[in-house]
Design a protein around this motif. Sequence first.
Motif, mmCIF file in Angstrom:
data_model
loop_
_atom_site.group_PDB
_atom_site.id
_atom_site.type_symbol
_atom_site.label_atom_id
_atom_site.label_comp_id
_atom_site.label_asym_id
_atom_site.label_seq_id
_atom_site.Cartn_x
_atom_site.Cartn_y
_atom_site.Cartn_z
ATOM 1 N N LEU A 8 0.840 -1.210 0.000
ATOM 2 C CA LEU A 8 0.000 0.000 0.000
ATOM 3 C C LEU A 8 0.875 1.261 0.000
ATOM 4 N N LEU A 9 1.890 1.256 0.862
ATOM 5 C CA LEU A 9 2.812 2.409 0.937
ATOM 6 C C LEU A 9 3.531 2.594 -0.401
ATOM 7 N N ALA A 10 3.910 1.474 -1.025
ATOM 8 C CA ALA A 10 4.610 1.537 -2.315
ATOM 9 C C ALA A 10 3.705 2.167 -3.379
ATOM 10 N N MET A 11 2.427 1.806 -3.351
ATOM 11 C CA MET A 11 1.481 2.382 -4.312
ATOM 12 C C MET A 11 1.268 3.870 -4.049
ATOM 13 N N ILE A 12 1.287 4.230 -2.770
ATOM 14 C CA ILE A 12 1.127 5.647 -2.404
ATOM 15 C C ILE A 12 2.291 6.467 -2.970
ATOM 16 N N THR A 13 3.498 5.892 -2.930
ATOM 17 C CA THR A 13 4.657 6.627 -3.471
ATOM 18 C C THR A 13 4.495 6.838 -4.981
ATOM 19 N N LEU A 14 3.907 5.836 -5.662
ATOM 20 C CA LEU A 14 3.669 5.987 -7.106
ATOM 21 C C LEU A 14 2.635 7.075 -7.351
ATOM 22 N N ALA A 15 1.561 7.012 -6.547
ATOM 23 C CA ALA A 15 0.480 8.000 -6.695
ATOM 24 C C ALA A 15 0.973 9.399 -6.385
ATOM 25 N N ALA A 16 1.946 9.485 -5.478
ATOM 26 C CA ALA A 16 2.488 10.797 -5.099
ATOM 27 C C ALA A 16 3.470 11.328 -6.144
ATOM 28 N N GLY A 17 3.725 10.546 -7.178
ATOM 29 C CA GLY A 17 4.580 11.011 -8.272
ATOM 30 C C GLY A 17 6.059 10.748 -8.078
ATOM 31 N N LEU A 18 6.389 9.900 -7.106
ATOM 32 C CA LEU A 18 7.812 9.559 -6.907
ATOM 33 C C LEU A 18 8.257 8.566 -7.978
ATOM 34 N N VAL A 19 9.539 8.457 -8.210
ATOM 35 C CA VAL A 19 10.060 7.560 -9.257
ATOM 36 C C VAL A 19 9.760 6.089 -8.910
ATOM 37 N N PRO A 20 9.564 5.240 -9.939
ATOM 38 C CA PRO A 20 9.241 3.818 -9.678
ATOM 39 C C PRO A 20 10.282 3.090 -8.838
ATOM 40 N N LEU A 21 11.513 3.596 -8.876
ATOM 41 C CA LEU A 21 12.584 2.983 -8.097
ATOM 42 C C LEU A 21 12.267 2.974 -6.601
ATOM 43 N N VAL A 22 11.627 4.046 -6.135
ATOM 44 C CA VAL A 22 11.249 4.140 -4.719
ATOM 45 C C VAL A 22 10.202 3.068 -4.412
ATOM 46 N N MET A 23 9.230 2.962 -5.328
ATOM 47 C CA MET A 23 8.166 1.952 -5.158
ATOM 48 C C MET A 23 8.775 0.547 -5.107
ATOM 49 N N PHE A 24 9.678 0.286 -6.057
ATOM 50 C CA PHE A 24 10.296 -1.036 -6.163
ATOM 51 C C PHE A 24 11.060 -1.381 -4.884
ATOM 52 N N ASN A 25 11.872 -0.424 -4.403
ATOM 53 C CA ASN A 25 12.670 -0.693 -3.207
ATOM 54 C C ASN A 25 11.810 -0.817 -1.954
ATOM 55 N N LEU A 26 10.727 -0.058 -1.923
ATOM 56 C CA LEU A 26 9.817 -0.154 -0.783
ATOM 57 C C LEU A 26 9.148 -1.538 -0.751
ATOM 58 N N MET A 27 8.841 -2.047 -1.945
ATOM 59 C CA MET A 27 8.244 -3.384 -2.045
ATOM 60 C C MET A 27 9.234 -4.444 -1.559
ATOM 61 N N VAL A 28 10.479 -4.330 -2.017
ATOM 62 C CA VAL A 28 11.510 -5.305 -1.610
ATOM 63 C C VAL A 28 11.738 -5.214 -0.101
ATOM 64 N N PHE A 29 11.797 -3.975 0.402
ATOM 65 C CA PHE A 29 11.994 -3.752 1.834
ATOM 66 C C PHE A 29 10.846 -4.377 2.633
ATOM 67 N N SER A 30 9.602 -4.165 2.145
ATOM 68 C CA SER A 30 8.460 -4.713 2.886
ATOM 69 C C SER A 30 8.453 -6.250 2.836
ATOM 70 N N LEU A 31 8.998 -6.814 1.759
ATOM 71 C CA LEU A 31 9.119 -8.281 1.681
ATOM 72 C C LEU A 31 10.031 -8.802 2.794
ATOM 73 N N PHE A 32 11.179 -8.117 2.958
ATOM 74 C CA PHE A 32 12.119 -8.530 4.004
ATOM 75 C C PHE A 32 11.502 -8.344 5.391
ATOM 76 N N VAL A 33 10.861 -7.177 5.587
ATOM 77 C CA VAL A 33 10.261 -6.905 6.902
ATOM 78 C C VAL A 33 9.154 -7.928 7.189
ATOM 79 N N ALA A 34 8.371 -8.262 6.140
ATOM 80 C CA ALA A 34 7.292 -9.243 6.313
ATOM 81 C C ALA A 34 7.866 -10.597 6.721
ATOM 82 N N ALA A 35 8.938 -11.013 6.044
ATOM 83 C CA ALA A 35 9.552 -12.312 6.367
ATOM 84 C C ALA A 35 10.073 -12.310 7.801
ATOM 85 N N VAL A 36 10.773 -11.238 8.171
ATOM 86 C CA VAL A 36 11.355 -11.163 9.517
ATOM 87 C C VAL A 36 10.247 -11.124 10.570
#
Lengths: 148, 88
Positions: free
Chosen positions: A106-134
């Motif tokens: 959801l946060l990653a999608m918000i960054t896209l909607a806010a007009g940030l570069v896709p790289l931020v969205m991508f890294n936020l997704m990867v980060f949330s994957l790690f946090v979710a696993a941990v």
Amino acid sequence: MSQSESRTIAYLFSSLVGAGLYFLYLIQQYQEGGFNSPTISSSWGIAVLVVIGVQIVLSIISAILVSIIEAIKAREEVPELSDERDQLIELKANRISFSVFGIGFLLAMITLAAGLVPLVMFNLMVFSLFVAAVSGYVSQLYLYRRGF
Amino acid sequence: MFHSSTFTGEGSEMSKARVSNSIRKFRFNHDEMTQQQLAEKVGVTRQTIIAMEKGKYSPSLELAFRISIAFDSPLEEVFSYDLQDTNQ
């Protein structure tokens, strides 16, 4: 400490190592100015695939190591036993993991909607994957320690 | 001598339901059966037996039956359900 707990710790360790490797790569890219490179998307994809591969190998190795250590401690072969309580704990941990990843998505999608570069969205997704696993492994450990 | 453990089930209406068990007492009465022996007999880990005795974990109906069969006793003697505490 039970075999399930030891195995969870091993998986948690491999997740943390995977996350550490990925974020080291991230810092390295940032310092070298790789964020502005035109091939950043493909190199990012390769980095994620490599980290996933490393994590799988680490998980297998650590699971084998835990089994060996447990067998040595018990002086005999320890049967791989997973009962209904283990499965329920795993389900609860998975639910927590999915919820955490959902928030990250959801946060990653918000960054896209806010007009940030896709790289931020991508890294936020990867980060949330790690946090979710941990968080899944940590909650699993907590439930094992508490009893259920 | 032994206190029956009591645990609270999950769920909105069920949260007031209290299920208790006398596993520890039954183990003692069966030649002081160890938790590991009972666990092996019913096919679970020792940790699950510990969690049940402490009242932390409510077993499935199948496991409850297996435990009562292991003790050669009726289910309602090993496990009891306190209806008075339920929110009906």
